[in-house]
Motif scaffolding. Structure first.
Motif, PDB file in Angstrom:
ATOM      1  N   UNK A  57       0.859  -1.182   0.000  1.00 46.44           N
ATOM      2  CA  UNK A  57       0.000   0.000   0.000  1.00 46.44           C
ATOM      3  C   UNK A  57       0.893   1.229   0.000  1.00 46.44           C
ATOM      4  N   UNK A  58       0.349   2.358  -0.395  1.00 49.23           N
ATOM      5  CA  UNK A  58       1.117   3.589  -0.437  1.00 49.23           C
ATOM      6  C   UNK A  58       0.349   4.693   0.272  1.00 49.23           C
ATOM      7  N   UNK A  59       1.078   5.476   1.072  1.00 50.57           N
ATOM      8  CA  UNK A  59       0.494   6.611   1.772  1.00 50.57           C
ATOM      9  C   UNK A  59       0.835   7.882   1.013  1.00 50.57           C
ATOM     10  N   UNK A  60      -0.167   8.712   0.766  1.00 50.07           N
ATOM     11  CA  UNK A  60       0.015   9.975   0.055  1.00 50.07           C
ATOM     12  C   UNK A  60      -0.624  11.109   0.839  1.00 50.07           C
ATOM     13  N   UNK A  61      -0.024  12.261   0.789  1.00 49.64           N
ATOM     14  CA  UNK A  61      -0.651  13.463   1.331  1.00 49.64           C
ATOM     15  C   UNK A  61      -1.678  13.964   0.320  1.00 49.64           C
ATOM     16  N   UNK A  62      -2.678  14.665   0.797  1.00 51.57           N
ATOM     17  CA  UNK A  62      -3.723  15.196  -0.077  1.00 51.57           C
ATOM     18  C   UNK A  62      -3.115  16.055  -1.197  1.00 51.57           C
ATOM     19  N   UNK A  63      -2.109  16.854  -0.851  1.00 51.76           N
ATOM     20  CA  UNK A  63      -1.478  17.735  -1.830  1.00 51.76           C
ATOM     21  C   UNK A  63      -0.651  17.014  -2.884  1.00 51.76           C
ATOM     22  N   UNK A  64      -0.315  15.747  -2.656  1.00 47.00           N
ATOM     23  CA  UNK A  64       0.472  14.969  -3.613  1.00 47.00           C
ATOM     24  C   UNK A  64      -0.398  14.319  -4.683  1.00 47.00           C
TER      25      UNK A  64
END
Length: 71
Positions: A57-64
């Motif tokens: 799985x991958x974690x992303x910030x909203x801005x990314x």
């Protein structure tokens, strides 16, 4: 429009979890632009890889997240 050579690979993904967001400078939490189940575009070289229940799985910030697919 960018030339094809200068564009990175973009992934299409379905969001399986969305957090509440991070606090701004004034302590407020601005609304997140995506929700659970949204189909989004993800950049190739961002995010943090984690393994949950033997799945990558991958974690992303909203801005990314550059965009989401419209229904």
């Amino acid at each position: 429009m960018l030339p094809e050579k200068s564009q990175g690979k973009v992934w299409r993904a379905t969001l399986v979890a969305v957090g509440s967001g991070s606090r701004g400078k004034g302590g407020e939490i601005p609304p997140v632009g995506v929700k659970f189940g949204d189909q989004v575009l993800l950049p190739e070289y961002r995010g943090k890889k984690v393994v949950l229940h033997d799945k990558d799985c991958f974690l992303f910030r909203d801005g990314d997240i550059p965009g989401k697919y419209a229904d």
